[in-house]
Design an enzyme around this catalytic site. Structure first.
Site, mmCIF file in Angstrom:
data_model
loop_
_atom_site.group_PDB
_atom_site.id
_atom_site.type_symbol
_atom_site.label_atom_id
_atom_site.label_comp_id
_atom_site.label_asym_id
_atom_site.label_seq_id
_atom_site.Cartn_x
_atom_site.Cartn_y
_atom_site.Cartn_z
ATOM 1 N N GLU A 45 0.774 -1.161 0.066
ATOM 2 C CA GLU A 45 0.013 0.157 0.048
ATOM 3 C C GLU A 45 0.755 1.262 -0.080
ATOM 4 O O GLU A 45 1.880 1.378 0.726
ATOM 5 C CB GLU A 45 -1.073 0.153 1.072
ATOM 6 C CG GLU A 45 -1.888 -0.985 1.242
ATOM 7 C CD GLU A 45 -3.035 -1.030 0.303
ATOM 8 O OE1 GLU A 45 -3.087 0.102 -0.606
ATOM 9 O OE2 GLU A 45 -3.786 -2.173 -0.118
ATOM 10 N N ARG A 76 -18.057 -1.087 4.719
ATOM 11 C CA ARG A 76 -19.054 -1.733 3.741
ATOM 12 C C ARG A 76 -19.972 -2.534 4.675
ATOM 13 O O ARG A 76 -21.229 -3.024 4.347
ATOM 14 C CB ARG A 76 -18.511 -2.323 2.840
ATOM 15 C CG ARG A 76 -19.388 -3.218 1.774
ATOM 16 C CD ARG A 76 -18.186 -4.009 0.848
ATOM 17 N NE ARG A 76 -17.289 -4.781 1.198
ATOM 18 C CZ ARG A 76 -17.601 -6.070 1.566
ATOM 19 N NH1 ARG A 76 -18.755 -6.719 1.741
ATOM 20 N NH2 ARG A 76 -16.541 -6.763 2.253
ATOM 21 N N HIS A 122 -1.459 -5.673 2.031
ATOM 22 C CA HIS A 122 -2.820 -6.292 1.942
ATOM 23 C C HIS A 122 -2.256 -7.494 1.191
ATOM 24 O O HIS A 122 -1.383 -7.690 0.270
ATOM 25 C CB HIS A 122 -3.866 -5.604 1.157
ATOM 26 C CG HIS A 122 -4.861 -5.049 1.975
ATOM 27 N ND1 HIS A 122 -5.058 -3.744 1.841
ATOM 28 C CD2 HIS A 122 -5.703 -5.326 2.780
ATOM 29 C CE1 HIS A 122 -6.049 -3.343 2.883
ATOM 30 N NE2 HIS A 122 -6.503 -4.094 3.445
HETATM 31 N N1 PCA Z 1 -8.743 -6.705 6.211
HETATM 32 C C1 PCA Z 1 -9.713 -5.473 6.441
HETATM 33 C C2 PCA Z 1 -9.721 -5.179 7.818
HETATM 34 C C3 PCA Z 1 -9.006 -6.706 8.721
HETATM 35 C C4 PCA Z 1 -8.552 -7.284 7.539
HETATM 36 O O1 PCA Z 1 -7.540 -8.158 7.521
HETATM 37 C C5 PCA Z 1 -9.400 -4.446 5.667
HETATM 38 O O2 PCA Z 1 -9.068 -4.483 4.700
HETATM 39 O O3 PCA Z 1 -9.695 -3.262 6.078
#
Ligand code: PCA
Length: 204
Positions: free
Chosen positions: A81, A91, A166
């Site tokens: 990110e 959401r 992520h």
């Molecule tokens: N993904 C969510 C919150 C916790 C996670 O592992 C997100 O992308 O916000």
């Protein structure tokens, strides 16, 4: 001994596991060359507590670098990110049933913070190892973005570099595991001072 704090999230949205924590937890105690090691911790998936939990960990552990990770269910690549934005827009409800809509993360904070990790060097290292990876221009507007924003807010102006990754639900069978991908991303972030200049973003 220096500490690199690596966090994952607990499961959310009725899932039984969260791959971010399942991978991060396996890196607990892994040495990063001489004099540094990874400390892995799990964050709650709740707007009211996640940021507080992370800032408490930073105060307790005084890490030399912090990388938070979370699951992006719809993505197929490991997303390094670039930017955290000052907005919560959920959401679905979080694990405490809260669903903030269009509220700021920090009332007096700037609109956004950038990652201070060498994001393109991390993408390059992952791709060189056969992991599908890209620079991501949004961490969303749920708990992950909030934690990323509060992390950068807490460490703004300090020497401690920090950012967010992520992970996808599960990498394809022909790619290295998420544990290996995170290990490589953390190593690269730790060992790279200046970022590389090359394409790392998605074309879309
Ligand atoms: N993904 C969510 C919150 C916790 C996670 O592992 C997100 O992308 O916000």
């Amino acid at each position: 001994m220096q500490t690199v704090l690596l966090t994952g999230f607990e499961p959310f949205d009725n899932a039984l596991i969260n791959p971010s924590w399942e991978a991060a937890r396996q890196l607990e105690g892994v040495p990063l060359g001489e004099g540094a090691r990874i400390v892995a911790r799990c964050l709650p998936c709740a707007f009211a507590t996640a940021g507080e939990h992370l800032t408490r960990l930073i105060s307790e552990l005084t890490p030399a670098m912090v990388i938070a990770t979370g699951l992006a269910p719809g993505r197929s690549e490991v997303s390094i990110e670039r930017v955290a934005i000052n907005i919560n827009d959920a959401r679905i409800p979080d694990n405490l049933g809260q669903q903030p809509i269009d509220t700021p993360v920090a009332v007096d904070g700037p609109a956004a913070y950038f990652s201070t990790l060498p994001i393109k060097a991390m993408v390059k290292a992952l791709r060189d190892a056969g992991v599908a990876a890209a620079v991501s221009q949004t961490a969303g507007t749920f708990v992950c973005n909030q934690v990323f924003y509060l992390l950068q807010h807490r460490l703004a102006g300090s020497e401690v570099r920090s950012g967010f990754i992520h992970v996808p639900s599960s990498p394809p069978a022909d790619q290295p595991s998420l544990v290996e991908a995170l290990r490589l991303a953390v190593f690269t972030a730790w060992l790279t001072q200046a970022d590389v200049v090359e394409t790392g973003g998605q074309v879309s």
